[in-house]
Design an enzyme around this catalytic site. Structure first.
Site, PDB file in Angstrom:
ATOM      1  N   ASP A  63     -57.465 -16.939 -37.720  1.00 10.31           N
ATOM      2  CA  ASP A  63     -56.083 -17.962 -37.751  1.00 10.31           C
ATOM      3  C   ASP A  63     -55.232 -17.310 -39.102  1.00 10.31           C
ATOM      4  O   ASP A  63     -55.779 -16.836 -39.980  1.00 10.31           O
ATOM      5  CB  ASP A  63     -56.527 -19.401 -37.997  1.00 10.31           C
ATOM      6  CG  ASP A  63     -56.858 -19.799 -39.216  1.00 10.31           C
ATOM      7  OD1 ASP A  63     -57.944 -19.220 -39.744  1.00 10.31           O
ATOM      8  OD2 ASP A  63     -56.423 -20.453 -39.911  1.00 10.31           O
ATOM      9  N   GLY A  84     -63.687 -20.184 -37.248  1.00 13.90           N
ATOM     10  CA  GLY A  84     -63.288 -18.604 -37.027  1.00 13.90           C
ATOM     11  C   GLY A  84     -64.292 -18.118 -35.764  1.00 13.90           C
ATOM     12  O   GLY A  84     -63.926 -17.084 -35.095  1.00 13.90           O
ATOM     13  N   VAL A 104     -55.633 -10.126 -40.343  1.00 10.17           N
ATOM     14  CA  VAL A 104     -55.447 -10.239 -39.233  1.00 10.17           C
ATOM     15  C   VAL A 104     -55.762 -11.517 -38.251  1.00 10.17           C
ATOM     16  O   VAL A 104     -56.270 -12.436 -39.054  1.00 10.17           O
ATOM     17  CB  VAL A 104     -56.789  -9.275 -38.505  1.00 10.17           C
ATOM     18  CG1 VAL A 104     -56.496  -7.818 -38.782  1.00 10.17           C
ATOM     19  CG2 VAL A 104     -58.327  -9.768 -38.770  1.00 10.17           C
ATOM     20  N   ASP A 117     -64.764 -11.075 -45.844  1.00  6.60           N
ATOM     21  CA  ASP A 117     -63.537 -10.470 -46.887  1.00  6.60           C
ATOM     22  C   ASP A 117     -63.943 -10.371 -48.183  1.00  6.60           C
ATOM     23  O   ASP A 117     -64.776  -9.373 -48.401  1.00  6.60           O
ATOM     24  CB  ASP A 117     -62.459 -11.630 -46.597  1.00  6.60           C
ATOM     25  CG  ASP A 117     -61.089 -11.191 -47.141  1.00  6.60           C
ATOM     26  OD1 ASP A 117     -60.908  -9.832 -47.407  1.00  6.60           O
ATOM     27  OD2 ASP A 117     -60.392 -12.171 -47.534  1.00  6.60           O
ATOM     28  N   GLU A 162     -70.429 -15.041 -38.179  1.00  6.44           N
ATOM     29  CA  GLU A 162     -69.316 -15.388 -38.758  1.00  6.44           C
ATOM     30  C   GLU A 162     -68.083 -14.532 -38.161  1.00  6.44           C
ATOM     31  O   GLU A 162     -68.405 -13.288 -37.754  1.00  6.44           O
ATOM     32  CB  GLU A 162     -69.245 -15.367 -40.374  1.00  6.44           C
ATOM     33  CG  GLU A 162     -68.032 -15.416 -41.188  1.00  6.44           C
ATOM     34  CD  GLU A 162     -67.266 -16.730 -41.048  1.00  6.44           C
ATOM     35  OE1 GLU A 162     -66.860 -17.344 -39.939  1.00  6.44           O
ATOM     36  OE2 GLU A 162     -66.918 -17.287 -42.235  1.00  6.44           O
ATOM     37  N   ASP A 163     -66.884 -14.797 -38.193  1.00  4.13           N
ATOM     38  CA  ASP A 163     -65.844 -14.235 -37.744  1.00  4.13           C
ATOM     39  C   ASP A 163     -65.539 -12.700 -38.627  1.00  4.13           C
ATOM     40  O   ASP A 163     -65.443 -11.805 -38.117  1.00  4.13           O
ATOM     41  CB  ASP A 163     -64.555 -14.677 -37.573  1.00  4.13           C
ATOM     42  CG  ASP A 163     -63.967 -15.712 -38.788  1.00  4.13           C
ATOM     43  OD1 ASP A 163     -64.692 -15.642 -39.699  1.00  4.13           O
ATOM     44  OD2 ASP A 163     -62.902 -16.292 -38.460  1.00  4.13           O
TER      45      ASP A 163
HETATM   46  P1  IMP Z   1     -64.458 -14.737 -47.877  1.00  6.13           P
HETATM   47  O1  IMP Z   1     -64.964 -15.749 -48.415  1.00  6.13           O
HETATM   48  O2  IMP Z   1     -63.447 -14.097 -48.688  1.00  6.13           O
HETATM   49  O3  IMP Z   1     -65.135 -13.493 -47.232  1.00  6.13           O
HETATM   50  O4  IMP Z   1     -63.479 -14.982 -46.482  1.00  6.13           O
HETATM   51  C1  IMP Z   1     -63.990 -15.434 -45.387  1.00  6.13           C
HETATM   52  C2  IMP Z   1     -63.047 -16.249 -44.592  1.00  6.13           C
HETATM   53  O5  IMP Z   1     -61.678 -16.134 -44.915  1.00  6.13           O
HETATM   54  C3  IMP Z   1     -62.997 -16.058 -43.340  1.00  6.13           C
HETATM   55  O6  IMP Z   1     -64.244 -16.795 -42.821  1.00  6.13           O
HETATM   56  C4  IMP Z   1     -62.059 -16.239 -42.688  1.00  6.13           C
HETATM   57  O7  IMP Z   1     -61.780 -17.780 -42.283  1.00  6.13           O
HETATM   58  C5  IMP Z   1     -60.830 -15.857 -43.897  1.00  6.13           C
HETATM   59  N1  IMP Z   1     -60.091 -14.868 -43.783  1.00  6.13           N
HETATM   60  C6  IMP Z   1     -60.290 -13.680 -44.619  1.00  6.13           C
HETATM   61  N2  IMP Z   1     -59.769 -12.711 -44.112  1.00  6.13           N
HETATM   62  C7  IMP Z   1     -58.960 -13.030 -42.936  1.00  6.13           C
HETATM   63  C8  IMP Z   1     -58.131 -12.490 -41.980  1.00  6.13           C
HETATM   64  O8  IMP Z   1     -57.582 -11.237 -42.025  1.00  6.13           O
HETATM   65  N3  IMP Z   1     -57.581 -13.266 -40.964  1.00  6.13           N
HETATM   66  C9  IMP Z   1     -57.962 -14.678 -40.792  1.00  6.13           C
HETATM   67  N4  IMP Z   1     -58.954 -15.117 -41.612  1.00  6.13           N
HETATM   68  C10 IMP Z   1     -59.392 -14.208 -42.611  1.00  6.13           C
HETATM   69 MG    MG Z   2     -63.674 -18.433 -40.987  1.00  2.59          MG
END
Ligand code: IMP
Ligand code: MG
Length: 180
Positions: free
Chosen positions: A158, A44, A152, A102, A98-99
């Protein structure tokens, strides 16, 4: 993108570039006399990382980590490192790129993994921050845009490995969800 109407971008290519530039200036100031290693989280962070590095005014080194990000999808699966960085980070200043943050689970896991290796400092830079979705207590040291709880895509992000190559960021149209 051919055949898909993403509507009005959430952030245009120009808005993204402006924000990345701002982050680049801040990071350049904060690390002006340091030896920074930037660690990008694949896939990402690919485009964000490449633009961010070119917005820096300091000399840095870069490495990549490839991780699964399934933890946030509610199945409680642990984050897995598919490919690790090659550098020894003991005593080094590290900036994790990181992108999107979440739930925070992915970054939290990577952060803990790297902290165990004894860096001098470790900060986190994300382009997008879904603050309301946090499941673990973690904050980005540098965050581009705070966004609402919408899925998004584009600029590296993606949906089922698609739409990463959109030059802007858009909310995934509902009709595209759960189609294969
Ligand atoms: P977390 O561990 O919940 O913070 O998730 C992080 C990962 O989930 C990111 O690195 C993304 O790859 C993916 N992700 C979370 N939200 C989105 C979104 O809205 N679009 C695309 N990828 C997302
Ligand atoms: Mg990611």
């Amino acid at each position: 993108m051919v055949g898909i109407d993403f509507g009005k971008p959430l952030f245009t290519s120009e808005e993204i570039q402006r924000k990345v530039h701002e982050l680049g200036v801040r990071i350049s100031e904060d690390y002006a006399d340091r030896d920074l290693l930037i660690v990008g989280v694949l896939k990402g962070a690919l485009f964000f990382m490449s633009d961010l590095l070119r917005a820096l005014r300091i000399s840095v080194r870069m490495d990549f980590m490839h991780c699964t990000s399934s933890a946030s999808k509610g199945q409680g699966r642990p984050v897995r490192i598919l490919s690790d960085i090659k550098e020894d980070i003991q005593g080094k200043d590290i900036l994790l790129v990181e992108d999107i943050m979440d739930s925070g689970v992915t970054i939290d896991f990577i952060k803990q993994t790297l902290v165990e290796r004894g860096p001098a400092s470790l900060k986190v830079c994300v382009l997008l921050d879904k603050v309301d979705r946090r499941q673990v207590e973690i904050e980005a040291d540098y965050a581009g845009f705070r966004i609402p709880n919408k899925y998004v895509v584009g600029y590296g992000l993606d949906y089922r490995e698609r739409y990463r190559n959109l030059p802007y960021i858009a909310v995934l149209p509902v009709e595209e969800k759960d189609q294969t």
